[in-house]
Scaffold this motif. Structure first.
Motif, PDB file in Angstrom:
ATOM      1  N   MET A 199     -90.961  -0.537 -80.063  1.00  0.00           N
ATOM      2  CA  MET A 199     -91.954  -1.169 -79.094  1.00  0.00           C
ATOM      3  C   MET A 199     -91.497  -1.144 -77.583  1.00  0.00           C
ATOM      4  O   MET A 199     -90.464  -1.076 -77.389  1.00  0.00           O
ATOM      5  CB  MET A 199     -92.235  -2.799 -79.294  1.00  0.00           C
ATOM      6  CG  MET A 199     -93.363  -3.484 -78.831  1.00  0.00           C
ATOM      7  SD  MET A 199     -93.484  -5.111 -79.428  1.00  0.00           S
ATOM      8  CE  MET A 199     -95.274  -5.116 -79.558  1.00  0.00           C
ATOM      9  N   LEU A 202     -85.608   6.372 -81.132  1.00  0.00           N
ATOM     10  CA  LEU A 202     -85.348   5.990 -82.591  1.00  0.00           C
ATOM     11  C   LEU A 202     -86.436   6.865 -83.388  1.00  0.00           C
ATOM     12  O   LEU A 202     -86.296   6.611 -84.470  1.00  0.00           O
ATOM     13  CB  LEU A 202     -85.844   4.440 -82.714  1.00  0.00           C
ATOM     14  CG  LEU A 202     -85.008   3.456 -81.957  1.00  0.00           C
ATOM     15  CD1 LEU A 202     -85.717   2.208 -81.806  1.00  0.00           C
ATOM     16  CD2 LEU A 202     -83.511   3.368 -82.463  1.00  0.00           C
ATOM     17  N   GLU A 208     -78.131   1.441 -78.161  1.00  0.00           N
ATOM     18  CA  GLU A 208     -77.979   0.453 -79.171  1.00  0.00           C
ATOM     19  C   GLU A 208     -78.518   0.518 -80.697  1.00  0.00           C
ATOM     20  O   GLU A 208     -77.807   0.104 -81.494  1.00  0.00           O
ATOM     21  CB  GLU A 208     -78.474  -0.825 -78.554  1.00  0.00           C
ATOM     22  CG  GLU A 208     -77.990  -2.240 -79.112  1.00  0.00           C
ATOM     23  CD  GLU A 208     -76.749  -2.455 -79.150  1.00  0.00           C
ATOM     24  OE1 GLU A 208     -75.897  -1.910 -78.368  1.00  0.00           O
ATOM     25  OE2 GLU A 208     -76.276  -3.405 -79.829  1.00  0.00           O
ATOM     26  N   GLY A 209     -79.660   0.865 -80.385  1.00  0.00           N
ATOM     27  CA  GLY A 209     -80.629   1.047 -81.936  1.00  0.00           C
ATOM     28  C   GLY A 209     -79.860   2.131 -82.680  1.00  0.00           C
ATOM     29  O   GLY A 209     -79.728   2.129 -83.787  1.00  0.00           O
ATOM     30  N   ARG A 237     -89.940  -2.450 -89.233  1.00  0.00           N
ATOM     31  CA  ARG A 237     -89.772  -2.699 -87.957  1.00  0.00           C
ATOM     32  C   ARG A 237     -89.146  -1.300 -87.807  1.00  0.00           C
ATOM     33  O   ARG A 237     -89.231  -0.493 -86.511  1.00  0.00           O
ATOM     34  CB  ARG A 237     -88.779  -3.694 -87.787  1.00  0.00           C
ATOM     35  CG  ARG A 237     -89.728  -5.071 -87.422  1.00  0.00           C
ATOM     36  CD  ARG A 237     -88.717  -6.121 -86.846  1.00  0.00           C
ATOM     37  NE  ARG A 237     -89.472  -7.125 -86.821  1.00  0.00           N
ATOM     38  CZ  ARG A 237     -88.993  -8.471 -86.961  1.00  0.00           C
ATOM     39  NH1 ARG A 237     -87.474  -8.777 -87.497  1.00  0.00           N
ATOM     40  NH2 ARG A 237     -89.575  -9.510 -86.980  1.00  0.00           N
ATOM     41  N   ARG A 238     -88.239  -0.820 -88.645  1.00  0.00           N
ATOM     42  CA  ARG A 238     -87.482   0.348 -88.430  1.00  0.00           C
ATOM     43  C   ARG A 238     -88.281   1.735 -88.352  1.00  0.00           C
ATOM     44  O   ARG A 238     -87.829   2.730 -88.074  1.00  0.00           O
ATOM     45  CB  ARG A 238     -86.178   0.537 -89.352  1.00  0.00           C
ATOM     46  CG  ARG A 238     -85.219  -0.244 -89.028  1.00  0.00           C
ATOM     47  CD  ARG A 238     -84.037  -0.573 -89.957  1.00  0.00           C
ATOM     48  NE  ARG A 238     -82.992  -1.482 -89.626  1.00  0.00           N
ATOM     49  CZ  ARG A 238     -82.007  -1.694 -90.293  1.00  0.00           C
ATOM     50  NH1 ARG A 238     -81.623  -0.923 -91.179  1.00  0.00           N
ATOM     51  NH2 ARG A 238     -81.089  -2.830 -89.708  1.00  0.00           N
ATOM     52  N   ARG A 284     -98.400  -7.298 -81.955  1.00  0.00           N
ATOM     53  CA  ARG A 284     -97.168  -7.931 -82.405  1.00  0.00           C
ATOM     54  C   ARG A 284     -97.292  -8.268 -83.832  1.00  0.00           C
ATOM     55  O   ARG A 284     -96.065  -8.484 -84.540  1.00  0.00           O
ATOM     56  CB  ARG A 284     -96.979  -9.092 -81.513  1.00  0.00           C
ATOM     57  CG  ARG A 284     -96.534  -8.795 -80.167  1.00  0.00           C
ATOM     58  CD  ARG A 284     -96.663 -10.289 -79.203  1.00  0.00           C
ATOM     59  NE  ARG A 284     -95.806 -11.173 -79.861  1.00  0.00           N
ATOM     60  CZ  ARG A 284     -94.547 -11.515 -79.554  1.00  0.00           C
ATOM     61  NH1 ARG A 284     -94.056 -10.567 -78.560  1.00  0.00           N
ATOM     62  NH2 ARG A 284     -94.008 -12.404 -80.013  1.00  0.00           N
ATOM     63  N   ILE A 331     -87.757  -5.689 -91.847  1.00  0.00           N
ATOM     64  CA  ILE A 331     -86.709  -5.117 -91.159  1.00  0.00           C
ATOM     65  C   ILE A 331     -87.031  -3.618 -91.344  1.00  0.00           C
ATOM     66  O   ILE A 331     -87.049  -2.711 -90.468  1.00  0.00           O
ATOM     67  CB  ILE A 331     -85.107  -5.512 -91.598  1.00  0.00           C
ATOM     68  CG1 ILE A 331     -85.032  -6.608 -90.948  1.00  0.00           C
ATOM     69  CG2 ILE A 331     -84.281  -4.310 -91.160  1.00  0.00           C
ATOM     70  CD1 ILE A 331     -83.580  -7.331 -91.441  1.00  0.00           C
ATOM     71  N   ASN A 383     -95.274  -4.984 -86.093  1.00  0.00           N
ATOM     72  CA  ASN A 383     -93.882  -5.207 -86.180  1.00  0.00           C
ATOM     73  C   ASN A 383     -93.389  -6.520 -86.543  1.00  0.00           C
ATOM     74  O   ASN A 383     -92.394  -6.671 -86.443  1.00  0.00           O
ATOM     75  CB  ASN A 383     -93.294  -4.419 -85.231  1.00  0.00           C
ATOM     76  CG  ASN A 383     -93.382  -5.067 -83.855  1.00  0.00           C
ATOM     77  OD1 ASN A 383     -93.986  -6.248 -83.833  1.00  0.00           O
ATOM     78  ND2 ASN A 383     -92.590  -4.706 -82.903  1.00  0.00           N
ATOM     79  N   LEU A 414     -93.368  -9.257 -85.217  1.00  0.00           N
ATOM     80  CA  LEU A 414     -92.709 -10.307 -84.267  1.00  0.00           C
ATOM     81  C   LEU A 414     -93.599 -11.377 -84.135  1.00  0.00           C
ATOM     82  O   LEU A 414     -93.071 -12.387 -83.982  1.00  0.00           O
ATOM     83  CB  LEU A 414     -92.943  -9.618 -82.566  1.00  0.00           C
ATOM     84  CG  LEU A 414     -91.694  -8.429 -82.554  1.00  0.00           C
ATOM     85  CD1 LEU A 414     -92.039  -8.078 -80.795  1.00  0.00           C
ATOM     86  CD2 LEU A 414     -90.362  -8.941 -82.690  1.00  0.00           C
ATOM     87  N   VAL A 417     -76.676   3.232 -82.668  1.00  0.00           N
ATOM     88  CA  VAL A 417     -75.263   2.760 -83.125  1.00  0.00           C
ATOM     89  C   VAL A 417     -75.644   1.714 -84.272  1.00  0.00           C
ATOM     90  O   VAL A 417     -74.809   1.892 -85.315  1.00  0.00           O
ATOM     91  CB  VAL A 417     -74.544   2.369 -82.052  1.00  0.00           C
ATOM     92  CG1 VAL A 417     -73.278   1.676 -82.510  1.00  0.00           C
ATOM     93  CG2 VAL A 417     -74.157   3.359 -81.076  1.00  0.00           C
ATOM     94  N   THR A 418     -76.432   0.744 -84.082  1.00  0.00           N
ATOM     95  CA  THR A 418     -76.310  -0.546 -84.697  1.00  0.00           C
ATOM     96  C   THR A 418     -77.204  -0.271 -86.073  1.00  0.00           C
ATOM     97  O   THR A 418     -77.024  -0.621 -87.135  1.00  0.00           O
ATOM     98  CB  THR A 418     -76.811  -1.656 -84.164  1.00  0.00           C
ATOM     99  OG1 THR A 418     -77.943  -1.765 -83.626  1.00  0.00           O
ATOM    100  CG2 THR A 418     -75.645  -2.065 -82.831  1.00  0.00           C
ATOM    101  N   VAL A 419     -78.356   0.288 -85.859  1.00  0.00           N
ATOM    102  CA  VAL A 419     -79.431   0.649 -86.939  1.00  0.00           C
ATOM    103  C   VAL A 419     -79.170   1.882 -87.405  1.00  0.00           C
ATOM    104  O   VAL A 419     -79.224   1.936 -88.746  1.00  0.00           O
ATOM    105  CB  VAL A 419     -80.712   0.269 -86.035  1.00  0.00           C
ATOM    106  CG1 VAL A 419     -81.683   0.742 -87.546  1.00  0.00           C
ATOM    107  CG2 VAL A 419     -80.816  -1.105 -85.851  1.00  0.00           C
TER     108      VAL A 419
END
Lengths: 255, 234
Positions: free
Chosen positions: A87, A159, A106-107, A82-83, A48, A79, A51, A53, A109-111
């Motif tokens: 995980m 990703l 989700e990832g 993390r990209r 953890r 960020i 990345n 967390l 589209v948003t990222v």
């Protein structure tokens, strides 16, 4: 070949509790590193901190030539780091308000700013690869643990990260579901992606790992190829751990 | 008391009382809007890292929950203009309805804030971690993952709070606003109290019926919103 992941002198405390006491690790592209160790040894915490967390108190994390200092870092550095990672969680942590397909999309589209239609296309493909083509429109709560975890793996894979972090991916599963998830992880390992896996599955480690790291008390005790560490460990602590885990009925007392 | 009661006349009063329904709904909706907006600010304050804001938010919630709405109405409607006049500000131009909306917004905002905080904290922390792990920024994670789930958790409490707020709109009559109860009182007064019982029974029925509808709406909205998302008991 250059290292894709470099951890330098990672220290982490929770209050008075000194969990990680200076961990160094260098991982090459395509390596599958399995971290073993008794509970409380800091292996999940180490994962953890990679990345952020959990942000380590000291040391640095480098992924694909991008270094973040654990003591001094900005939100945007975290960020960006993390990209480069993804995980897979012990409790799957699929987004409960989204379908399996939406979870994977989700990832993207948003990222990664994919168009929705493109994201859906590749997401369906990857869900097909983990055997969930028929489950795309289900919500996580409607699936078995094994199916949820396979969706979690798809969400990480899509990703195309530099490294995937697996945090005890089979520990929350019913025993009869462990196999399907391990098989999926094995298939992922064969694609040549870099992986760090925290697990208690010794047989899996032997089969898949390119390197096994044994941790105890917040430090790396021993590491090497699985044949060395799992069959002929040099360190007594590793020997004891393997004895306990492979034969839970054996008592620690001599006799 | 010499007169007999005429229960058959009750239905006849309902349409007359309902003439005040639009005003009651206006008070309800505006109080709800401002109450929720205030509550959102207070929730951000109470959950944030700033210790001063934490304390201010908690003090605000504690005060607003502890003070009866009626006392707040008298404080604001009767007391505040007096203070403001002392410093040379004339508040006589503000309508009675505006005072009521202000009071109901303030008093309901504390309950709404508690509801928001509880719902936010009820979302599993793994959801945020998962959002971060795929590379989302904090606000994106809130907007796409945390808020939709917290909202689903909040729906039953939101429904309850709206029903409570709706019932509290009846306090508007205390300052002379002709809402549903104000209308009923006026009708009762116009007949010198002879139809008092029938009028108030009609008023009670109206409140009950509307609350009943609100409750049903809340239930079916919750069902539609969380469809398929509920955690299965495996």
């Amino acid at each position: 070949m250059a290292n894709i992941v470099e951890l330098k002198n990672i220290h982490k405390s929770f209050g008075e509790n000194h969990i990680l006491k200076g961990v160094d690790m260098n991982i090459k592209k395509g390596e599958v590193v399995v971290i073993l160790g008794p509970s409380g040894s800091g292996k999940t915490t180490l994962l953890r901190t990679i990345n952020f967390l959990d942000s380590a108190d000291e040391g640095s994390v480098t992924i694909h030539d991008f270094t973040v200092d654990c003591k001094k870092h900005t939100k945007s550095q975290v960020i960006e780091l993390r990209r480069k990672t993804a995980m897979v969680f012990q409790n799957y942590n699929l987004f409960q308000n989204k379908t399996i397909l939406e979870n994977v999309m989700e990832g993207l589209v948003t990222v990664k700013k994919y168009k929705k239609s493109d994201a859906e296309k590749v997401s369906r493909e990857i869900l097909g690869k983990v055997g969930l083509a028929e489950r795309c429109d289900f919500y996580p709560s409607q699936l078995s643990g094994g199916q949820q975890q396979r969706a979690g793996i798809a969400r990480a894979l899509i990703l195309d990260p530099d490294v995937i972090l697996f945090d005890e991916p089979t520990s929350a599963l019913d025993p009869e579901l462990v196999g399907e998830v391990l098989n999926t992880i094995k298939a992922v390992a064969q694609t040549g992606i870099t992986m760090i896996v925290v697990t208690h599955e010794i047989a899996f480690a032997r089969e898949v790992a390119s390197r096994v790291v044994f941790m105890e008390g917040g430090v790396v005790v021993e590491e090497g190829i699985p044949e060395e560490i799992l069959v002929n460990p040099k360190e007594p602590r590793t020997q004891q751990f393997l004895k306990r885990i492979t034969n839970p009925n054996a008592s620690d007392e001599p006799g | 008391m010499g007169h007999t009661y005429d229960f058959a006349s009750i239905p006849g009063y309902i349409p007359k009382i309902m003439q005040a329904f639009p005003l009651t709904i206006e008070i309800l909706l505006l109080s709800l809007l401002f109450g929720l907006a205030l509550a959102a600010l207070v929730t951000i304050g109470s959950l944030g890292r700033n210790k001063v804001l934490n304390a201010v938010s908690k003090g605000y919630i504690s005060f607003m929950r502890g003070i009866p709405t009626l006392v707040l109405i008298f404080l604001l409607y009767l007391g505040l203009p007096q203070i403001m006049q002392g410093i040379g500000v004339d508040m006589s131009g503000i309508s009675k309805t505006a005072y009521i909306i202000a009071c109901l917004s303030l008093s309901s905002s504390a309950n709404f804030a508690e509801m928001m905080r509880a719902s936010y904290l009820a979302v599993d922390k793994g959801q945020r971690e998962a959002a971060y792990s795929v590379g989302m920024k904090g606000f994106t994670a809130f907007r796409r993952i945390i808020f939709p789930q917290a909202f689903g958790i909040a729906i039953p409490a939101l429904g309850n709070n709206i029903i409570m707020l709706f019932k509290e709109t009846s306090l508007a009559f205390t300052v002379g606003v002709i809402d549903i109860l104000g209308k009923a009182r006026a009708m009762s007064a116009a007949s010198y109290g002879t139809n008092r019982l029938e009028v108030y029974i009609a008023t009670g029925l109206i409140f009950w019926a509307i609350c009943f509808i609100l409750e049903k709406l809340s239930k079916s909205f919750e069902k539609a919103y969380t469809k398929g998302r509920k955690k299965a008991t495996s």
